[in-house]
Design a protein around this motif. Structure first.
Motif, PDB file in Angstrom:
ATOM      1  N   MET A  88      20.710  49.148 109.093  1.00  0.00           N
ATOM      2  CA  MET A  88      20.386  47.974 109.951  1.00  0.00           C
ATOM      3  C   MET A  88      20.261  47.739 111.401  1.00  0.00           C
ATOM      4  O   MET A  88      21.302  47.967 111.346  1.00  0.00           O
ATOM      5  N   PRO A 138      24.747  49.552 106.484  1.00  0.00           N
ATOM      6  CA  PRO A 138      25.792  48.728 105.094  1.00  0.00           C
ATOM      7  C   PRO A 138      27.189  48.255 105.895  1.00  0.00           C
ATOM      8  O   PRO A 138      27.428  47.541 105.262  1.00  0.00           O
ATOM      9  N   GLY A 139      27.610  49.467 105.397  1.00  0.00           N
ATOM     10  CA  GLY A 139      29.111  49.500 105.232  1.00  0.00           C
ATOM     11  C   GLY A 139      29.918  49.622 106.043  1.00  0.00           C
ATOM     12  O   GLY A 139      31.245  49.487 105.858  1.00  0.00           O
ATOM     13  N   TYR A 153      32.047  47.678 108.810  1.00  0.00           N
ATOM     14  CA  TYR A 153      33.197  46.650 109.328  1.00  0.00           C
ATOM     15  C   TYR A 153      32.772  45.952 110.725  1.00  0.00           C
ATOM     16  O   TYR A 153      32.769  46.869 111.774  1.00  0.00           O
ATOM     17  N   SER A 177      43.588  43.777 106.251  1.00  0.00           N
ATOM     18  CA  SER A 177      43.423  42.414 106.639  1.00  0.00           C
ATOM     19  C   SER A 177      45.371  41.948 106.758  1.00  0.00           C
ATOM     20  O   SER A 177      45.461  40.483 106.246  1.00  0.00           O
ATOM     21  N   SER A 215      38.462  43.732 107.838  1.00  0.00           N
ATOM     22  CA  SER A 215      37.813  43.865 106.245  1.00  0.00           C
ATOM     23  C   SER A 215      36.144  42.486 106.159  1.00  0.00           C
ATOM     24  O   SER A 215      36.431  42.001 105.223  1.00  0.00           O
ATOM     25  N   LEU A 216      35.710  42.468 107.553  1.00  0.00           N
ATOM     26  CA  LEU A 216      34.009  41.741 107.369  1.00  0.00           C
ATOM     27  C   LEU A 216      33.279  42.863 107.568  1.00  0.00           C
ATOM     28  O   LEU A 216      33.356  43.455 108.360  1.00  0.00           O
ATOM     29  N   ALA A 227      27.145  43.371 108.555  1.00  0.00           N
ATOM     30  CA  ALA A 227      25.648  42.657 108.216  1.00  0.00           C
ATOM     31  C   ALA A 227      25.940  41.031 107.491  1.00  0.00           C
ATOM     32  O   ALA A 227      25.457  40.442 107.938  1.00  0.00           O
ATOM     33  N   LYS A 228      27.418  41.080 107.523  1.00  0.00           N
ATOM     34  CA  LYS A 228      27.703  39.575 107.855  1.00  0.00           C
ATOM     35  C   LYS A 228      27.485  38.854 108.356  1.00  0.00           C
ATOM     36  O   LYS A 228      28.076  37.080 108.621  1.00  0.00           O
ATOM     37  N   ILE A 251      29.016  51.429 101.034  1.00  0.00           N
ATOM     38  CA  ILE A 251      28.159  50.746 100.269  1.00  0.00           C
ATOM     39  C   ILE A 251      26.717  51.305 100.935  1.00  0.00           C
ATOM     40  O   ILE A 251      26.578  52.099 102.181  1.00  0.00           O
ATOM     41  N   TYR A 305      22.292  46.987 101.464  1.00  0.00           N
ATOM     42  CA  TYR A 305      23.181  45.344 101.829  1.00  0.00           C
ATOM     43  C   TYR A 305      21.798  43.862 102.277  1.00  0.00           C
ATOM     44  O   TYR A 305      20.685  44.698 102.497  1.00  0.00           O
ATOM     45  N   VAL A 325      28.710  40.346  97.138  1.00  0.00           N
ATOM     46  CA  VAL A 325      29.787  40.293  98.361  1.00  0.00           C
ATOM     47  C   VAL A 325      30.154  39.309  98.604  1.00  0.00           C
ATOM     48  O   VAL A 325      29.429  38.057  98.750  1.00  0.00           O
ATOM     49  N   ALA A 326      31.544  38.630  98.188  1.00  0.00           N
ATOM     50  CA  ALA A 326      31.359  36.999  98.394  1.00  0.00           C
ATOM     51  C   ALA A 326      31.935  37.289  99.874  1.00  0.00           C
ATOM     52  O   ALA A 326      31.697  37.213 100.930  1.00  0.00           O
ATOM     53  N   GLY A 327      33.723  37.221 100.018  1.00  0.00           N
ATOM     54  CA  GLY A 327      34.276  36.418 101.412  1.00  0.00           C
ATOM     55  C   GLY A 327      34.063  38.559 101.905  1.00  0.00           C
ATOM     56  O   GLY A 327      34.213  38.922 102.418  1.00  0.00           O
ATOM     57  N   GLY A 328      34.963  39.476 101.106  1.00  0.00           N
ATOM     58  CA  GLY A 328      34.726  40.905 101.042  1.00  0.00           C
ATOM     59  C   GLY A 328      36.252  40.797 101.704  1.00  0.00           C
ATOM     60  O   GLY A 328      36.546  42.439 102.102  1.00  0.00           O
ATOM     61  N   ALA A 329      37.278  40.334 101.878  1.00  0.00           N
ATOM     62  CA  ALA A 329      38.684  40.537 102.192  1.00  0.00           C
ATOM     63  C   ALA A 329      39.236  41.625 101.491  1.00  0.00           C
ATOM     64  O   ALA A 329      40.290  42.210 102.327  1.00  0.00           O
ATOM     65  N   TRP A 330      38.355  41.675 100.737  1.00  0.00           N
ATOM     66  CA  TRP A 330      39.934  42.705 100.087  1.00  0.00           C
ATOM     67  C   TRP A 330      38.818  43.772  99.326  1.00  0.00           C
ATOM     68  O   TRP A 330      39.307  45.388  98.506  1.00  0.00           O
ATOM     69  N   MET A 331      37.739  44.099  99.910  1.00  0.00           N
ATOM     70  CA  MET A 331      36.968  45.364  99.153  1.00  0.00           C
ATOM     71  C   MET A 331      37.799  46.597  99.425  1.00  0.00           C
ATOM     72  O   MET A 331      37.326  47.216  99.264  1.00  0.00           O
ATOM     73  N   ASP A 359      24.144  39.759  99.513  1.00  0.00           N
ATOM     74  CA  ASP A 359      24.989  39.184  99.869  1.00  0.00           C
ATOM     75  C   ASP A 359      24.784  36.753 100.144  1.00  0.00           C
ATOM     76  O   ASP A 359      23.580  36.640 100.041  1.00  0.00           O
ATOM     77  N   SER A 363      25.154  33.803 101.401  1.00  0.00           N
ATOM     78  CA  SER A 363      25.281  33.549 102.472  1.00  0.00           C
ATOM     79  C   SER A 363      25.031  32.059 102.942  1.00  0.00           C
ATOM     80  O   SER A 363      24.606  31.401 103.759  1.00  0.00           O
ATOM     81  N   MET A 410      30.725  30.071  97.534  1.00  0.00           N
ATOM     82  CA  MET A 410      31.172  30.713  99.029  1.00  0.00           C
ATOM     83  C   MET A 410      31.922  29.431  99.298  1.00  0.00           C
ATOM     84  O   MET A 410      31.935  30.385 100.642  1.00  0.00           O
TER      85      MET A 410
END
Lengths: 770, 149, 264
Positions: free
Chosen positions: B1, B18-19, B21, B41, B59-60, B63-64, C3, C6, C28-34, C46, C48, C67
């Motif tokens: 993507m 997609p996965g 980071y 993180s 840890s982000l 895609a976000k 993943i 998306y 996926v919210a923040g994804g901090a601990w994913m 997502d 957002s 969120m």
């Protein structure tokens, strides 16, 4: 002095903060194959069958390596001088795995996802063996961790794999048993120290490529690039002349990078495929599959007279080296050799013990290198003895500790794996350190405790320490100084800057010797093709050993410049006056700039380039006194380090701010060991806290106040009077904090770390007694 | 993507999975100031600014970042240059591996709160670990930078 | 965490349908601990684009979009005063600013994390959760609910109340998760006492609450007794961070301190 003993900014700090590519992985070939290691899920097992065909068939996989791809050629991963005092007990890949995380097989593929997918396709049939996970049961256990016949010791180090013994040693001065009988008071105590992780911010990283001359070029995050070149050549049977090792900027070492990590596997991939390859450890791999501090059990007996004279020390240590014996003997010996001479007036002293194999992650070199373990035990025991004697712990130390111009017989007996070297303390300001530290902490107002409101109590405690400055008769360092046109210099050193700032410190020594400014010294370090030999950044050696080499080379260069100046001016050598800028003889003069241009382009043309070496014949110890003030919550056991005062004798601090940084960084890593850090395992030998969420290094919130000062001290044998400062800072916090906790709440913690839970248990036990 | 993003003021299109980071994407795209330290993180060497706020890029999900703005230390060179003078004066930089991330956090702190207390500085930077310095020299350097001493 | 796909959704309906289309689809919210998880996500959803990150103050409530990041909530004016700022204070102890800039309030609640420093202070306040399909559920009911059907948390609604509160997290270092955390609130004469990271999910000390709420006057003696009851009724456990006994001891110590504080 104009450059030395000033707080100058490091030569690399600005560029690094601005994000310039400088570390190993920043310099990897973008087309590198990604190398990933399949790690053992078992603490002890033998591979019965390994099938890599599915992994090899996966698209994008370049090569899969197993033990079948390597000759059985044992080596040690310890980056030490040759022949190493560590047993040759490791194979690149082996049919046996000896801890959870041990290397089992390796894959190189076009990207990380493919490499990881390929690891999952390797099929192994295991013969799972019963491990030894309790180091106190390892010696003479019927389970043998190293039954293989090929392994050996380079020279006698007490290695006896049939007893699970990696190393053993004993020595005695006088007769401890007899001395103890004569003592008025004898104290016996047992201490345990834990495995600590180095936790450098940059994970272990290496990349390799074949250059246009078909030579293997390794970029690696290491503390010992020349040892890496030698071990790669030895263990892969690849000509040393075809290996170049470059050490870029290193993101912290602390001893952790004084070992081979991915270099052998990545080199093999590149040699076999001809393609560039790289490996970056995951943080989990750094925790589980690199190295850690040797856990120890220390049994101490001290004997003293009622008048406060310490007469005898008996110290037995059992040390856990884990699956392989890197630094097994030497770390163990330093626990005695760099602690016991502090009390040099005893009649007799005995030091002995064993270093055993277990099925845990290997222990290895770690800042402090045994001295921190020994210091915790001896300096805690001294306070315990003082209580029994009714003596003041500071007065007792002042009466019994090492002073200037004195010596200890231990120096001659104990070296690092060999005999030691006799030496007198030509610089030792320990007495000043102890008295100044008391002033800075306001010890007399605070000792032993101050009760605050809301169930809080503050207590103070202290400890003294020593370390060394390089390894005499083993460590050699060298430096090359080159004069350029326009009158600036290149300084080429084998010494290894791992973030401690040695490039800056060595450039300062050169600048001072050459009477120039720091910007005129362009320092380049640690490239096995371009820089002269240096053993590496370990054993607190760089400022003293490498610094002496730089000093000698720079002084030679200055003489060479004067000689050329005399030629240019047509006068005698003795008639020249030179201030680093202008060479004068009577009314004749020539600037260095003009002289250097003349040498390049007009007359007497030549390149001035001078190499000199230094080989240490003594290892003058830095000394320090550390004072801790702690605050204990008596209802929860929570502990806060209110202040830590350090007064250090490191001879001349070459760079005031970097030397302070070494001390304070060591103090906080020592506070980590004292209070927060511990590598934990499950009952099956699996690491529990293999990340920074569960393994707690101190954050900035835990650090309240650090007060650091240097004693005025000058070591004649050091460059501009310097001794070492890299390790000394880490030694005192465990004992000083343990003593402070005892003084605050009457709880004596003899097993590190000093957790709130242990403190509260002690408080409750004391209450129950009352 | 594909994701569209502004990095250090420049519009970019990254081709990603997609996965993926953000840390790995940025390093692949040659933003080498963003370091890899722990992958979960906690250590802070991968800190970048995401719409001006410090986050841990390890840890982000990349895609976000679609439609957002990312700043690495390459994007705040002037401030990093200045901050490094203060670090240099205190000997607070040692190995340097944590300093690009630290510079971004300090820069964001200054934007958010130009006169923070000592506690607020520590609080803001808790997630930027350092194993070399013992923190105090960094703290003094940061305070001097914020006060423009 | 793997993943495979998306999708940024345009509506809650689209998100809801996608979520329930495949067992392995997840929001996926923040994804901090994913990254800590080894789960496989077929399609990551997502949210957002849906403006669920707004915090709205009404006359009686704070409505926090699911969120919204922890940092947004921590810094929200007004919330900093509610229950004498217990939520802001609790959030400020979590990890460090960069994490709180990513982790969301919704993600922190929906995961029902046993170590949560978000749930413990929230549960002693008056909080309702608004889900897309299931509608409004109180936080208390949500925590004990066994309903595993997939839905989308849209809003967290905190009622404005005249109340005092206390929160303490025992942690070893600034980056540590809670070894134990304690929250106490006092609204008029009613106390709520919650203990989290025992190490299991946050729980009310119901017997202790009944005792202290039944007392005519909250004397030092009552405080000691309340802490004692809480220590006895709550279950604590041992893990690598701390033993059962230690957790009990510090929970009791902080319950005492919290009670003293909220009656001031």
């Amino acid at each position: 002095m104009k450059v030395v003993k000033h707080a100058l900014p490091s030569v690399d700090g600005k560029g690094l903060m601005m994000g310039r590519p400088a570390y190993t992985d920043d310099l990897a070939d973008p087309n590198s194959l990604i190398v990933k290691v399949l790690r053992s899920p078992h603490a002890y097992a033998k591979i019965v069958k390994i099938d890599t065909s599915k992994a090899e068939a996966l698209e994008g996989v370049e090569i899969v390596l197993t033990y079948k791809d390597f000759d059985r050629r044992p080596h040690t991963r310890a980056g030490q001088g040759f022949p190493e005092p560590s047993p040759y007990d490791k194979f690149v890949l082996d049919q046996w795995v000896r801890y959870i995380g041990d290397e089992t097989a390796c894959v190189a593929a076009v990207d990380e996802k493919t490499a990881e997918a390929a690891l999952k396709l390797i099929e192994i049939e295991w013969d799972i063996l019963e491990p030894i996970l309790d180091f106190e049961t390892a010696l003479d256990n019927e389970i043998l961790i190293h039954p293989e016949p090929e392994i050996f010791e380079n020279f006698p180090i007490g290695f006896d794999p049939k007893r699970n013994l990696a190393a053993a040693y004993s020595m005695e001065v006088g007769n401890v048993e007899d001395s103890l009988k004569e003592c008025d008071v004898v104290l016996e105590a047992q201490f345990y120290t834990q495995a600590q992780a180095h936790a450098a911010m940059e994970p272990h990283t290496v990349n390799a490529r074949m250059d246009y001359q078909n030579r293997l070029v390794l970029y690696t995050s290491t503390q010992a690039p020349f040892h890496i070149r030698r071990i790669v050549s030895q263990s892969l049977d690849f000509p040393m002349s075809r290996i170049r090792v470059i050490k870029p900027r290193v993101g912290g070492g602390f001893g952790g990078k004084q070992h081979i990590h991915g270099e052998l596997l990545v080199s093999t991939v590149t040699i076999k495929t001809g393609k560039p390859a790289k490996m970056v450890y995951t943080r989990k791999e750094v925790f589980e599959s690199s190295f850690q501090r040797h856990p120890m059990r220390l049994d101490i007996k001290l004997g003293a007279m009622k008048d406060g004279t310490l007469k005898a020390i008996n110290c037995h240590i059992l040390s856990d080296t884990g699956a392989y014996g890197e630094h097994a003997l030497t770390v163990f010996m330093v626990a005695g050799a760099k602690v016991l001479p502090l009390y040099n007036k005893v009649d007799s002293v005995k030091f002995y013990g064993d270093v055993v194999y277990t099925n845990h992650t290997s222990a290895g070199a770690y800042r402090g290198y045994g001295a921190i373990q020994g210091n915790f035990a001896i300096e805690s025991a001294i306070d315990m003895l003082c209580e029994k004697l009714g003596a003041d712990p500071i007065e007792f130390r002042e009466k019994n500790m090492m002073l200037k111009d004195e010596t200890s017989p231990i120096f001659a007996i104990m070296g690092e794996g060999t005999e030691g070297t006799a030496m007198n303390m030509e610089s030792c300001e320990l007495g000043y350190c102890v008295s100044r530290g008391q002033e800075l902490l306001k010890w007399k107002e605070k000792y032993p405790r101050v009760e605050l409101a809301d169930s809080k109590v503050r207590g103070v405690g202290m400890a003294i320490a020593m370390q060394g400055s390089g390894i005499p008769y083993i460590d050699m360092a060298s430096a090359t100084v080159k004069l350029n046109d326009d009158g600036f210099y290149n300084l080429l050193v084998g010494a290894t800057d791992i973030g401690q700032g040695s490039d800056t410190v060595l450039a300062q020594i050169a600048a001072e010797a050459l009477e120039t400014t720091l910007d005129k010294i362009i320092v380049y370090s640690s490239d096995s093709d371009l820089t002269p030999f240096d053993t590496g950044a370990y054993a607190s050696s760089t400022t003293y050993v490498s610094g002496n080499a730089v000093f000698k080379a720079a002084m030679d260069m200055k003489r060479a410049i004067v000689k050329e100046g005399a030629l240019a001016l047509g006068v005698k050598f003795e008639d020249i006056e030179y201030d680093g800028v202008v060479l004068k003889a009577g009314d004749k003069e020539i600037t260095l700039k003009a002289l250097s241009n003349r040498l390049y382009y007009s007359e007497d043309q030549k390149q001035l380039m001078i190499t000199n070496s230094y080989f240490g014949t003594k290892s003058p110890p830095p000394f320090m006194a550390g004072f801790a003030e702690v605050e204990i919550d008596t209802e929860t056991g929570e502990i806060k380090i209110v202040e830590y005062v350090s007064v250090v004798d490191c001879g001349t601090p070459i760079n005031l701010s970097l030397a302070k940084g070494q001390v304070e960084g060591g103090i906080v890593q020592g506070i980590g060991m004292a209070v927060y850090e511990e590598v934990l395992y499950t009952k099956k030998g699996k690491s529990i806290n293999n990340n920074f969420l569960n393994y707690h290094i101190p954050t900035r919130k835990e650090i309240n106040k650090l007060t650091t000062e240097f004693a005025e001290s000058y070591e004649e044998s050091g460059p501009f009077g310097a001794k070492s400062v890299g390790e000394i800072g880490i030694d005192t916090p465990p004992a000083a904090i343990a003593n402070a906790v005892y003084n605050a709440v009457g709880v004596r913690i003899q097993t590190l770390p000093i957790t709130p839970e242990k403190i509260l248990a002690g408080i409750l036990a004391n209450k129950a007694k009352k | 993507m594909k994701v569209n993003v502004k990095v250090n003021g420049q519009n970019k299109v990254f081709n990603i999975e997609p996965g993926d980071y953000l840390l790995d994407t940025l390093r692949k795209e040659n933003y080498l100031s963003v370091k890899k330290g722990c992958d979960n993180s906690s250590c802070g060497v991968c800190t970048v600014l995401f719409d001006g706020k410090p986050i841990k890029s390890c840890s982000l999900l990349t895609a976000k970042i679609e439609g957002h703005e990312v700043i690495t230390v390459e994007g705040i060179q002037k401030e990093a240059d200045k901050l490094s003078d203060y670090f240099g004066a205190e000997g607070a930089d040692q190995c340097g591996y944590c300093t690009p991330g630290m510079a971004l956090s300090v820069y964001a702190l200054k934007e958010e709160n130009s006169n923070p207390s000592d506690e607020e500085i520590k609080e803001y930077l808790t997630g930027n670990l350092c194993r070399c310095t013992g923190y105090q020299s960094q703290h003094i350097a940061i305070r001097n930078y914020l006060e423009d001493k | 965490m793997k993943i495979n796909g998306y999708q940024t959704v345009k509506s809650l309906e689209e998100a809801y349908n996608l979520l329930n289309e495949n067992k392995q689809n997840a929001i996926v919210a923040g994804g901090a601990w994913m990254r800590l998880s080894s789960k496989v996500i077929e399609t990551a959803i997502d949210l957002s684009g849906l403006e669920l990150d707004q915090i709205v103050e009404t006359k009686d409530t704070f409505e926090i979009g699911a969120m919204a990041t922890l940092r947004q909530v921590e810094k929200q004016e007004g919330l900093k005063e509610l229950y004498n700022g217990v939520l802001s204070k609790a959030l400020s102890k979590i990890m460090g600013v960069p994490i709180r800039n990513v982790a969301t309030i919704g993600g922190s609640i929906i995961g029902k994390y046993s170590f949560s420093d978000v749930l413990t202070p929230l549960v002693v306040m008056n909080v309702e959760l608004e889900f897309y399909k299931k509608g409004i559920i109180s936080l208390e009911d949500f925590l004990v609910s066994k309903d595993r059907s997939k839905d989308i948390l849209v809003k967290v609604v905190i009622k404005k109340e005249e109340a005092k509160a206390y929160f303490h997290k025992m942690q070893k270092t600034g980056l540590d998760f809670a070894v134990v955390n304690v929250a106490i609130s006092k609204k008029a004469d009613t106390f709520k006492i919650a203990v989290g990271a025992r190490p299991s999910l946050v729980k009310f000390a119901l017997e202790a609450m009944a005792f202290v709420n039944g007392a005519k006057e909250v004397t030092e003696e009552v405080i000691l007794k309340t802490a004692d009851i809480a220590g006895k009724e709550l279950k604590f456990g041992t893990n690598s961070k701390a033993s059962e006994e230690y957790r009990r001891n510090i929970a009791m110590a902080y319950i005492k301190r919290g009670l003293r504080e909220v009656i001031k």
